[in-house]
Design a protein around this motif. Structure first.
Motif, PDB file in Angstrom:
ATOM      1  N   GLY A  22       0.814  -1.210   0.000  1.00  0.00           N
ATOM      2  CA  GLY A  22       0.000   0.000   0.000  1.00  0.00           C
ATOM      3  C   GLY A  22       0.842   1.253   0.000  1.00  0.00           C
ATOM      4  N   ASP A  23       1.919   1.242   0.793  1.00  0.00           N
ATOM      5  CA  ASP A  23       2.770   2.428   0.886  1.00  0.00           C
ATOM      6  C   ASP A  23       3.439   2.748  -0.445  1.00  0.00           C
ATOM      7  N   VAL A  24       4.014   1.740  -1.096  1.00  0.00           N
ATOM      8  CA  VAL A  24       4.713   2.009  -2.361  1.00  0.00           C
ATOM      9  C   VAL A  24       3.723   2.339  -3.467  1.00  0.00           C
ATOM     10  N   ALA A  25       2.508   1.766  -3.398  1.00  0.00           N
ATOM     11  CA  ALA A  25       1.495   2.081  -4.405  1.00  0.00           C
ATOM     12  C   ALA A  25       1.090   3.545  -4.327  1.00  0.00           C
ATOM     13  N   LYS A  26       1.148   4.111  -3.110  1.00  0.00           N
ATOM     14  CA  LYS A  26       0.790   5.513  -2.927  1.00  0.00           C
ATOM     15  C   LYS A  26       1.890   6.449  -3.417  1.00  0.00           C
ATOM     16  N   GLN A  27       3.105   5.946  -3.552  1.00  0.00           N
ATOM     17  CA  GLN A  27       4.222   6.805  -3.957  1.00  0.00           C
ATOM     18  C   GLN A  27       4.193   7.049  -5.462  1.00  0.00           C
ATOM     19  N   ASN A  28       4.581   6.068  -6.233  1.00  0.00           N
ATOM     20  CA  ASN A  28       4.561   6.187  -7.689  1.00  0.00           C
ATOM     21  C   ASN A  28       4.707   4.803  -8.304  1.00  0.00           C
ATOM     22  N   VAL A  29       4.510   4.750  -9.603  1.00  0.00           N
ATOM     23  CA  VAL A  29       4.541   3.471 -10.304  1.00  0.00           C
ATOM     24  C   VAL A  29       5.929   2.830 -10.231  1.00  0.00           C
ATOM     25  N   LEU A  30       6.984   3.648 -10.311  1.00  0.00           N
ATOM     26  CA  LEU A  30       8.338   3.101 -10.280  1.00  0.00           C
ATOM     27  C   LEU A  30       8.635   2.425  -8.948  1.00  0.00           C
ATOM     28  N   SER A  31       8.201   3.045  -7.846  1.00  0.00           N
ATOM     29  CA  SER A  31       8.410   2.439  -6.532  1.00  0.00           C
ATOM     30  C   SER A  31       7.668   1.115  -6.432  1.00  0.00           C
ATOM     31  N   LEU A  32       6.445   1.087  -6.960  1.00  0.00           N
ATOM     32  CA  LEU A  32       5.662  -0.146  -6.928  1.00  0.00           C
ATOM     33  C   LEU A  32       6.323  -1.239  -7.759  1.00  0.00           C
ATOM     34  N   LEU A  33       6.804  -0.872  -8.946  1.00  0.00           N
ATOM     35  CA  LEU A  33       7.470  -1.854  -9.797  1.00  0.00           C
ATOM     36  C   LEU A  33       8.734  -2.400  -9.144  1.00  0.00           C
ATOM     37  N   HIS A  34       9.489  -1.517  -8.500  1.00  0.00           N
ATOM     38  CA  HIS A  34      10.722  -1.958  -7.849  1.00  0.00           C
ATOM     39  C   HIS A  34      10.403  -2.907  -6.703  1.00  0.00           C
ATOM     40  N   PHE A  35       9.363  -2.614  -5.948  1.00  0.00           N
ATOM     41  CA  PHE A  35       8.970  -3.509  -4.861  1.00  0.00           C
ATOM     42  C   PHE A  35       8.520  -4.857  -5.418  1.00  0.00           C
ATOM     43  N   MET A  36       7.774  -4.838  -6.517  1.00  0.00           N
ATOM     44  CA  MET A  36       7.325  -6.083  -7.127  1.00  0.00           C
ATOM     45  C   MET A  36       8.507  -6.912  -7.625  1.00  0.00           C
TER      46      MET A  36
END
Length: 511
Positions: free
Chosen positions: A425-439
């Motif tokens: 949830g936290d990275v999804a709220k930041q930006n797409v790049l953060s979410l992709l990196h977490f994934m």
């Protein structure tokens, strides 16, 4: 009495939801992010099994995201049921002859017709079965490589030279003999090109000796050092440990950008644009190096050598032209009292229990850091960097798992589904790049965990196939069944323990 207990339990539950997730609405947001992230990674993993199984002529009965009762799904022309199930904590591909999601053979396998045998997973060769099982983790690694490949070409990556601009006193780096100006070449033989790579290697080796090779004035020097253990908040109510060395990375040059009017620095003769290259005859490589060198010289006269009129791209003494104008400045660093709390602005911060007086130059505003750049890779270099970065993350994960097994790292650092949901949830709220990196990180971890030699995981199946290849016959079904039960129990216990860690960290149990 029961009403009071129920009210208290309800209040505590509401407090947990409010503090851990930020309220009821955020629970939904975090839940959606968690399900989406995990579903994508599970789909990729299971698609690997599915794709290779179909290439090997295996009939696929169902492709499931989640476990338990089906929520919805469709059946394709090949007879495969694609479905989403109630419990979104994994998935499976059920092949012809499977009795359950763990791919234990059903009773019908022994009485299959010749046609069914040709389409059944259990009648394929050891090599084909191994390829099908291995394809799941490999799909997770390929996903990570593909994402990195695109990111390195389109978004680029930060590049900071692996040059040490200063060494903090009373740290492992100081004890090991690191010096300002050292350029890090390797850690335990692994090449280092960026300061960020050095940081990652040090963080994962808390308390473990490493040998760092540096370039010092044109010669290679090997420096054995044991990174100290630093306990940090992980941001989710728990504690984690990382290693720290005590060196400053490329820092802003010791170039004066502005001078405060009527300050002692102005009175001493410093001017905007001056580049400080020496302090009492010692070379100065950066602003942080200078600040470190004057730390113990509060209210003492010091001699500065500055270059005046040099180009802005000259960052330190190693870049200075031989004919540059040199000016000698004498001043007394102003005393500043520190006490009790961590200093900010330098890595690592130094904790002090008693007040400490340090020397400072408060009237100077330093020029910005010119050394950090963003580089974009061509397709060939992007492919190399993508594989290299995936391997690096995987190697760090394997090291961390080994540290957990040997006791060098606390099992309290294990996170469960609640922690993953929170991070998602936290990275999804930041930006797409953060979410992709977490994934990507999660995908690599998912692939590695599935390769562990635990029955019920892909690695456990591969162990049985290796034994079958060596013995010339399969391991008995009874042995496989008992092993899978033990493996399932271990996995469930690990999930329960990790979830307990999530709850214990939030409520401070055992802290």
């Amino acid at each position: 009495m029961s009403t009071v207990r129920l009210d208290r339990a309800t209040t505590e539950a509401e407090h947990f939801v409010e503090q851990f997730f930020g309220g009821a609405l955020s629970v939904v947001e975090y839940g959606v992010a968690f399900v989406l992230v995990l579903s994508v990674l599970v789909f990729i993993h299971e698609w690997g099994h599915y794709y290779i199984a179909r290439r090997c002529g295996v009939q696929i009965e169902s492709f499931s995201i989640g476990f338990g009762p089906e929520l919805f799904g469709i059946t394709d022309r090949a007879g495969t049921r694609w479905k989403f199930c109630l419990i979104p904590l994994g998935g499976y591909v059920k092949m012809l002859g499977d009795a359950d999601p763990a791919s234990m053979p059903s009773e019908a396998v022994a009485t299959m017709s010749e046609e069914d045998k040709s389409n059944s997973f259990f009648y394929k060769s050891v090599g084909q079965r191994s390829a099908i099982v291995l394809a799941g983790p490999m799909a997770n690694f390929i996903f990570a490589i593909a994402v990195f490949f695109v990111m390195f070409m389109t978004v680029g990556e930060t590049f900071t030279p692996a040059r040490i601009s200063g060494v903090a006193p009373d740290t492992p780096a100081a004890a090991a003999g690191f010096e300002s100006g050292d350029v890090v070449l390797a850690v335990d033989g692994r090449s280092i090109h960026r300061f960020e790579e050095l940081q990652k290697n040090i963080r994962i080796n808390a308390g473990s000796e490493v040998t760092i090779t540096v370039d010092r004035d044109g010669r290679n020097v090997n420096l054995p050092v044991t990174p100290a253990v630093r306990v940090i908040d992980d941001g989710f109510g728990g504690k984690g440990q990382i290693g720290f060395l005590g060196v400053y990375g490329p820092s802003a040059p010791a170039r004066v950008a502005e001078i405060e009017p009527d300050s002692m620095e102005e009175a001493a003769g410093l001017q905007p644009g001056d580049l400080i290259v020496e302090l009492n005859g010692d070379l100065v490589y950066s602003a942080s190096d200078l600040n470190n060198k004057i730390r113990d010289k509060a209210d003492q006269p010091v001699s500065l050598t500055v270059l005046r009129g040099v180009d802005a791209d000259v960052a330190g003494p190693e870049d200075a032209p031989a004919d540059a104008e040199q000016v000698r400045i004498v001043l007394r660093p102003a005393p500043y009292t520190l006490g009790g709390e961590a200093e900010e602005g330098a890595e690592p911060a130094t904790n002090t229990d008693e007040a400490e007086v340090v020397g400072t130059l408060p009237g100077i505003a330093w020029a910005p850091l010119p050394n950090i750049t963003r580089i974009y890779s061509n397709p060939f270099h992007a492919a190399y960097r993508a594989v290299s970065e995936t391997y690096s993350i995987g190697a760090s994960t394997v090291t961390a798992i080994g540290q957990l097994l040997t006791g060098d790292r606390s099992v309290k650092e294990l996170g469960g589904p609640l922690k993953i949901a929170r991070i998602s949830g936290d990275v999804a709220k930041q930006n797409v790049l953060s979410l992709l990196h977490f994934m990507v990180l999660l995908s690599i971890n998912l692939g590695l965990i599935n390769l562990l030699p635990v029955p019920v995981l892909d690695g456990g199946h591969l162990v049985f196939y290796a034994l079958e290849a060596l013995r010339g016959k399969p391991v008995s079904l009874r042995m496989q069944e008992y092993s899978f039960r033990v493996g399932l129990a271990l996995v469930l216990c690990l999930m329960i323990f990790a979830t307990w860690n999530d709850l214990a960290q939030f409520f401070g149990i055992g802290a």
